[in-house]
Design an enzyme around this catalytic site. Structure first.
Site, PDB file in Angstrom:
ATOM      1  N   LYS A  37       0.768  -1.154  -0.044  1.00 51.55           N
ATOM      2  CA  LYS A  37      -0.107  -0.053   0.124  1.00 51.55           C
ATOM      3  C   LYS A  37       0.898   1.315  -0.055  1.00 51.55           C
ATOM      4  O   LYS A  37       1.830   1.172   0.844  1.00 51.55           O
ATOM      5  CB  LYS A  37      -0.939   0.043   1.332  1.00 51.55           C
ATOM      6  CG  LYS A  37      -1.639   1.412   1.244  1.00 51.55           C
ATOM      7  CD  LYS A  37      -2.729   0.968   2.509  1.00 51.55           C
ATOM      8  CE  LYS A  37      -3.634   2.411   2.593  1.00 51.55           C
ATOM      9  NZ  LYS A  37      -4.656   2.214   3.667  1.00 51.55           N
ATOM     10  N   LYS A  95      -2.350  -1.585  -3.988  1.00 53.08           N
ATOM     11  CA  LYS A  95      -3.035  -0.570  -3.650  1.00 53.08           C
ATOM     12  C   LYS A  95      -2.408   0.772  -3.705  1.00 53.08           C
ATOM     13  O   LYS A  95      -1.328   0.843  -3.003  1.00 53.08           O
ATOM     14  CB  LYS A  95      -3.962  -0.383  -2.430  1.00 53.08           C
ATOM     15  CG  LYS A  95      -5.077   0.805  -2.290  1.00 53.08           C
ATOM     16  CD  LYS A  95      -5.212   0.636  -0.716  1.00 53.08           C
ATOM     17  CE  LYS A  95      -6.125   2.095  -0.438  1.00 53.08           C
ATOM     18  NZ  LYS A  95      -6.531   1.995   0.886  1.00 53.08           N
TER      19      LYS A  95
END
Ligand code: PBG
Length: 326
Positions: A199, A251
């Site tokens: 992330k 992500k």
């Protein structure tokens, strides 16, 4: 006369032939819908920077979950938005049994049972008055190990409320191992972990901050990854797999397809990618202006995320896409 033996265009001749040879097929069952549930709302509240997305009430989120079941999508991710007065330094509303997120999990589990996997976001940022994903030490830095202890508490409370998966998104080191152990000790060995393994600290999360009423001033660069780094994504993914994650996530998605392809090539467990708020909002906004075609662009974006290696895609357009894919 020239003869060209190999004519790739032959396989592009008709829609039916193109369909026959398509290498990537997106299916509703691999799409997951993120939803926001806000405390103290009497009716759904539109999020201006995420056209078509709302903060739900406990009633309207039930209807959304039923729509998800009817559409045949793969799951739902729940984010809680507390009342501003319920935020504090340690995000205690995140792990309180009567916190908005746990109430929403319980309401959805009662509504849809096992027909739709319920994935709970496991993080403190919506619930802390400073907006960070963890608790702060005396110097104002995010304290990794103290935060992980609270994630374990939150994950256990989410399992108790009825989540099928918890989903640690705070990027603390060791969070997956600690949550796995905590769930097992509490008797929740069947509850899975969708790990936000890779992330990045991303400007594409902008609209999400409005969606959850974030209090953050500053950034998350001491815990989320630097967008300059690719190799580091493999380390983060490897650690979460070894720590016991059931599903890995990358992500954001569209600007990180190289990272996604790396993780997908290497992973032995399913890989998800999150088309985040800013990715969705840019398409929605340009489509509202008539600059691009909403259906074609969203379909292309998600197809490319799957082509790069995602088994599962989280997208705010999951219900709409499921309709188009029929
Ligand atoms: C943090 C979290 C964020 C998102 C999902 N979980 C925001 C952040 O890390 O700052 C962003 C999702 C999106 O932008 O759609 N718990």
């Amino acid at each position: 006369m020239t003869t060209i033996a190999r004519r790739p265009r032959r396989l592009r001749t008709t829609p039916a032939i193109r369909r026959l040879v398509a290498e990537t097929r997106v299916h509703p069952a691999q799409l997951v819908l993120p939803v926001f549930v806000a405390d103290g709302l009497s009716e759904p509240n539109p999020i201006s920077s995420l056209p078509g997305v709302v903060q739900h009430t406990l009633d309207s989120v039930r209807a959304e979950a039923n729509a998800a079941v009817s559409a045949g999508i793969g799951g739902i991710v729940l984010f809680g938005v507390p009342e501003p007065d319920d935020k504090d330094a340690t995000g205690s509303a995140a792990y309180a049994a009567d916190g908005i997120l746990n109430r929403a999990i319980a309401a959805l589990r009662a509504e849809v049972g096992d027909d739709l996997p319920i994935i709970a976001d496991t993080c403190l940022d919506e619930f802390t008055d400073h907006g960070h994903c963890g608790v702060l030490d005396a110097d104002g830095r995010v304290d990794n190990d103290a935060t992980v202890e609270l994630y374990v508490r939150q994950a256990v409370s989410q399992a108790e409320a009825g989540a099928h998966f918890v989903s640690p998104s705070g990027m603390m080191d060791g969070q997956v191992a600690a949550i796995r152990a905590g769930l097992d000790v509490a008797g929740h060995s069947d509850v899975g972990i969708l790990a936000y393994a890779v992330k990045y600290a991303s400007a594409f999360y902008g609209p999400f901050r409005e969606a959850v009423g974030s209090s953050l001033v500053g950034d998350r660069r001491t815990y989320q990854q630097d967008s300059a780094n690719r190799r580091e994504g493999r380390l983060e993914a490897a650690l979460d797999e070894l720590e016991g994650a059931d599903l890995l996530m990358v992500k954001p998605a569209s600007h990180y397809l190289d990272v996604l392809a790396d993780v997908a090539a290497w992973s032995r467990i399913p890989v998800a990618a999150y088309q985040v708020s800013g990715e969705y909002a840019m398409i929605a906004a340009a489509a509202e202006r008539g600059w691009i075609d909403r259906q074609a662009t969203l379909t292309e974006a998600v197809t490319c995320i799957v082509r790069a290696g995602a088994d599962i895609v989280l997208t705010y357009a999951a219900l709409e896409l499921a309709g188009w894919l029929k």
